[in-house]
Design a protein around this motif. Structure first.
Motif, PDB file in Angstrom:
ATOM      1  N   ILE A 223     -74.015  26.976 107.785  1.00  0.00           N
ATOM      2  CA  ILE A 223     -73.859  27.391 106.393  1.00  0.00           C
ATOM      3  C   ILE A 223     -75.121  28.134 105.958  1.00  0.00           C
ATOM      4  N   LYS A 224     -74.948  29.381 105.505  1.00  0.00           N
ATOM      5  CA  LYS A 224     -76.086  30.148 105.008  1.00  0.00           C
ATOM      6  C   LYS A 224     -76.437  29.676 103.609  1.00  0.00           C
ATOM      7  N   LYS A 225     -77.732  29.330 103.425  1.00  0.00           N
ATOM      8  CA  LYS A 225     -78.171  28.850 102.112  1.00  0.00           C
ATOM      9  C   LYS A 225     -79.554  29.406 101.802  1.00  0.00           C
ATOM     10  N   GLU A 226     -79.622  30.312 100.833  1.00  0.00           N
ATOM     11  CA  GLU A 226     -80.897  30.776 100.275  1.00  0.00           C
ATOM     12  C   GLU A 226     -81.933  31.080 101.350  1.00  0.00           C
ATOM     13  N   GLY A 227     -81.596  31.989 102.239  1.00  0.00           N
ATOM     14  CA  GLY A 227     -82.571  32.442 103.217  1.00  0.00           C
ATOM     15  C   GLY A 227     -82.684  31.604 104.460  1.00  0.00           C
ATOM     16  N   SER A 228     -81.920  30.516 104.567  1.00  0.00           N
ATOM     17  CA  SER A 228     -81.950  29.706 105.777  1.00  0.00           C
ATOM     18  C   SER A 228     -80.525  29.340 106.175  1.00  0.00           C
ATOM     19  N   ILE A 229     -80.394  28.766 107.352  1.00  0.00           N
ATOM     20  CA  ILE A 229     -79.093  28.326 107.847  1.00  0.00           C
ATOM     21  C   ILE A 229     -79.196  26.849 108.204  1.00  0.00           C
ATOM     22  N   ILE A 230     -78.281  26.062 107.655  1.00  0.00           N
ATOM     23  CA  ILE A 230     -78.233  24.645 108.011  1.00  0.00           C
ATOM     24  C   ILE A 230     -76.965  24.395 108.829  1.00  0.00           C
ATOM     25  N   GLY A 231     -76.932  23.256 109.506  1.00  0.00           N
ATOM     26  CA  GLY A 231     -75.794  22.973 110.359  1.00  0.00           C
ATOM     27  C   GLY A 231     -75.227  21.584 110.130  1.00  0.00           C
ATOM     28  N   GLU A 232     -73.950  21.423 110.460  1.00  0.00           N
ATOM     29  CA  GLU A 232     -73.265  20.127 110.420  1.00  0.00           C
ATOM     30  C   GLU A 232     -72.495  19.967 111.725  1.00  0.00           C
ATOM     31  N   VAL A 233     -72.610  18.812 112.348  1.00  0.00           N
ATOM     32  CA  VAL A 233     -71.809  18.550 113.535  1.00  0.00           C
ATOM     33  C   VAL A 233     -70.369  18.303 113.106  1.00  0.00           C
ATOM     34  N   VAL A 234     -69.468  19.147 113.560  1.00  0.00           N
ATOM     35  CA  VAL A 234     -68.043  18.974 113.292  1.00  0.00           C
ATOM     36  C   VAL A 234     -67.455  17.967 114.268  1.00  0.00           C
ATOM     37  N   GLU A 235     -67.815  18.137 115.529  1.00  0.00           N
ATOM     38  CA  GLU A 235     -67.253  17.269 116.564  1.00  0.00           C
ATOM     39  C   GLU A 235     -68.140  17.333 117.797  1.00  0.00           C
ATOM     40  N   ILE A 236     -68.269  16.203 118.460  1.00  0.00           N
ATOM     41  CA  ILE A 236     -69.039  16.151 119.693  1.00  0.00           C
ATOM     42  C   ILE A 236     -68.316  15.232 120.667  1.00  0.00           C
ATOM     43  N   GLY A 237     -68.226  15.675 121.893  1.00  0.00           N
ATOM     44  CA  GLY A 237     -67.647  14.852 122.945  1.00  0.00           C
ATOM     45  C   GLY A 237     -68.569  14.908 124.147  1.00  0.00           C
ATOM     46  N   VAL A 238     -69.148  13.794 124.526  1.00  0.00           N
ATOM     47  CA  VAL A 238     -70.126  13.786 125.611  1.00  0.00           C
ATOM     48  C   VAL A 238     -69.934  12.565 126.495  1.00  0.00           C
ATOM     49  N   ASN A 239     -70.363  12.706 127.727  1.00  0.00           N
ATOM     50  CA  ASN A 239     -70.522  11.546 128.582  1.00  0.00           C
ATOM     51  C   ASN A 239     -71.847  10.882 128.234  1.00  0.00           C
ATOM     52  N   ASN A 245     -81.633  14.530 122.051  1.00  0.00           N
ATOM     53  CA  ASN A 245     -82.343  15.705 122.555  1.00  0.00           C
ATOM     54  C   ASN A 245     -81.443  16.941 122.585  1.00  0.00           C
ATOM     55  N   ILE A 246     -80.161  16.740 122.879  1.00  0.00           N
ATOM     56  CA  ILE A 246     -79.214  17.866 122.835  1.00  0.00           C
ATOM     57  C   ILE A 246     -79.186  18.466 121.431  1.00  0.00           C
ATOM     58  N   LEU A 247     -79.104  17.596 120.406  1.00  0.00           N
ATOM     59  CA  LEU A 247     -79.015  18.085 119.029  1.00  0.00           C
ATOM     60  C   LEU A 247     -80.309  18.767 118.596  1.00  0.00           C
ATOM     61  N   LYS A 248     -81.449  18.234 118.993  1.00  0.00           N
ATOM     62  CA  LYS A 248     -82.726  18.881 118.680  1.00  0.00           C
ATOM     63  C   LYS A 248     -82.797  20.261 119.330  1.00  0.00           C
ATOM     64  N   TYR A 249     -82.338  20.330 120.567  1.00  0.00           N
ATOM     65  CA  TYR A 249     -82.386  21.581 121.327  1.00  0.00           C
ATOM     66  C   TYR A 249     -81.502  22.647 120.682  1.00  0.00           C
ATOM     67  N   VAL A 250     -80.245  22.301 120.359  1.00  0.00           N
ATOM     68  CA  VAL A 250     -79.345  23.317 119.802  1.00  0.00           C
ATOM     69  C   VAL A 250     -79.754  23.700 118.379  1.00  0.00           C
ATOM     70  N   THR A 251     -80.339  22.753 117.628  1.00  0.00           N
ATOM     71  CA  THR A 251     -80.847  23.089 116.287  1.00  0.00           C
ATOM     72  C   THR A 251     -81.906  24.174 116.392  1.00  0.00           C
ATOM     73  N   ASN A 252     -82.756  24.057 117.397  1.00  0.00           N
ATOM     74  CA  ASN A 252     -83.789  25.067 117.641  1.00  0.00           C
ATOM     75  C   ASN A 252     -83.179  26.355 118.193  1.00  0.00           C
ATOM     76  N   LYS A 253     -82.266  26.211 119.145  1.00  0.00           N
ATOM     77  CA  LYS A 253     -81.655  27.374 119.802  1.00  0.00           C
ATOM     78  C   LYS A 253     -80.957  28.294 118.797  1.00  0.00           C
ATOM     79  N   PHE A 254     -80.277  27.711 117.822  1.00  0.00           N
ATOM     80  CA  PHE A 254     -79.507  28.504 116.868  1.00  0.00           C
ATOM     81  C   PHE A 254     -80.269  28.786 115.575  1.00  0.00           C
ATOM     82  N   GLY A 255     -81.556  28.471 115.522  1.00  0.00           N
ATOM     83  CA  GLY A 255     -82.382  28.807 114.373  1.00  0.00           C
ATOM     84  C   GLY A 255     -81.991  28.099 113.095  1.00  0.00           C
ATOM     85  N   LEU A 256     -81.551  26.838 113.224  1.00  0.00           N
ATOM     86  CA  LEU A 256     -81.141  26.078 112.050  1.00  0.00           C
ATOM     87  C   LEU A 256     -82.344  25.395 111.409  1.00  0.00           C
ATOM     88  N   GLU A 257     -82.324  25.314 110.092  1.00  0.00           N
ATOM     89  CA  GLU A 257     -83.380  24.568 109.398  1.00  0.00           C
ATOM     90  C   GLU A 257     -83.264  23.085 109.736  1.00  0.00           C
TER      91      GLU A 257
END
Length: 383
Positions: A223-239, A245-257
């Motif tokens: 979601i674009k908000k006032e010059g930044s982008i935030i994220g919400e996990v819609v769904e996750i399926g993992v073993n 660490n996955i969530l920290k990594y993708v938050t950084n990878k996609f430039g999320l606040e």
């Protein structure tokens, strides 16, 4: 002549969806994508559950709901999800939405629905005893430039490398003991429809791979908000991997606040270890029990997993007019409003439990089985 709500007719489908697109997209300067985004809800096969009011052959107000099966640790509930509630601006302030909601709930009851969920929290819903419930832990993940032993690969669901990709996603999703039950066709359809970009909202869809094998998938709403982008996990399926660490990594990878990740308080499997980032938060939208006695009957297998059979054998659930009763032999708990009943079943609320702590067996029962382990409603099934 009194104007009464009714189910739409197939030949009125375009009029109904035209109103919905006008209110939710066109009037806000967005493309009219509602039918594409909500293909199960806004579907001619669901026309009986598209309840309308028309004046002079013009559809002026509308409520839609979709009945879906939800598995609660192996126990099936019928859940109606309401969406696209709207009235044309020229016909507002006539109480049409309330009339239609009355008609919709009456139909839900006769159709065997147990629980109603609504995406919104408007006073229109709270006046009808649809409740906001605090039943999820929210983890707020900040970006970190860390290394992980996995490959994160974005995918386009319309061009999977092979059907096995979808098969693996379905296997991972079905590991959840609490979930919306989906057919394969529904999974494929929702994977596209529920991730259509509009306005400030977009989506990231990734596979988590190890040695080229899919071991997880992740869908993020951005979601674009006032010059930044935030994220919400819609769904996750993992073993069994390090989700934090996955969530920290993708938050950084996609430039999320930051990235918000919601996990039900009873879901111990998917909790993270970062308690400093955790806060008790609300389920998406509102929830309401439609048929108290039927709901309790359908949950007996769930209750049986958490309390001794002797205790469950003597627990009774009764409704007397607008009062809801839980009884154990000589003990009796009377719940005097549907809002309190919703919160007893679906919210972790120690204050409410303490009100009847003197009813020892009922207190034992309620604190062991409630809140019901209900899925996050803003996942792909968000219709």
């Amino acid at each position: 002549m009194e104007i009464k709500p009714r189910s739409a007719k197939v030949e009125e489908f375009d009029k109904v969806t035209g109103l919905i697109n006008y209110v939710f997209r066109i009037s806000r300067n967005y493309k009219p994508t509602m039918v594409e985004e909500f293909p199960l809800l806004l579907n001619k096969d669901n026309i009986e559950n598209m309840i309308i009011i028309s004046e002079n052959e013009k559809v002026v107000s509308d409520v839609n709901y979709l009945v879906q099966d939800v598995s609660i640790q192996g126990n099936k509930l019928k859940v109606a999800a309401i969406g696209g509630v709207c009235t044309h601006p020229d016909y507002e302030k006539k109480g049409y939405s309330s009339k239609i909601l009355d008609k919709a709930e009456e139909k839900m009851f006769s159709d065997g629905v147990d629980v109603l969920i609504i995406s919104g929290t408007r006073s229109l819903y709270s006046r009808r005893n649809c409740s906001v419930v605090k039943s999820f832990y929210k983890y707020t993940i900040k970006p970190e430039n860390i290394e992980i032993p996995y490959e994160i690969v974005e995918f386009d669901e319309t061009n999977f490398e092979k059907d096995a990709d979808l098969d693996k996603m379905i296997e991972l999703y079905n590991q959840n003991s609490t979930r919306f039950i989906r057919t394969r066709d529904e999974f494929k359809k929702l994977l596209h429809a529920a991730t259509i970009a509009w306005g400030p909202i977009d989506y990231k869809k990734v596979f988590i791979k190890e040695n080229s094998n899919i071991i997880g998938y992740l869908i993020i709403r951005t979601i674009k908000k006032e010059g930044s982008i935030i994220g919400e996990v819609v769904e996750i399926g993992v073993n069994n991997i390090n989700v934090e660490n996955i969530l920290k990594y993708v938050t950084n990878k996609f430039g999320l606040e930051y990235l918000d990740y919601k996990v039900h308080v009873r879901n111990l499997k998917d909790q993270l270890g970062c308690n400093e980032l955790k806060s008790l938060d609300y389920q998406q939208g509102t929830i309401k029990i439609i048929n108290y006695s039927k709901l309790c009957d359908n949950l007996k297998g769930y209750f049986d997993q958490y309390v001794d059979s002797e205790l469950l054998e003597h627990i009774e659930f009764k409704q007397v007019e607008n009062k809801y009763i839980i009884k154990y032999k000589e003990e009796e708990l009377m719940i005097e409003s549907l809002d309190k009943l919703n919160k007893l079943f679906f919210e972790r609320n120690e204050e409410q439990y303490n009100e009847f702590k003197h009813l020892k067996k009922i207190y034992e029962f309620t604190t062991k089985v409630f809140p019901i382990d209900f899925p996050w409603t803003a996942n792909l099934n968000y219709q």
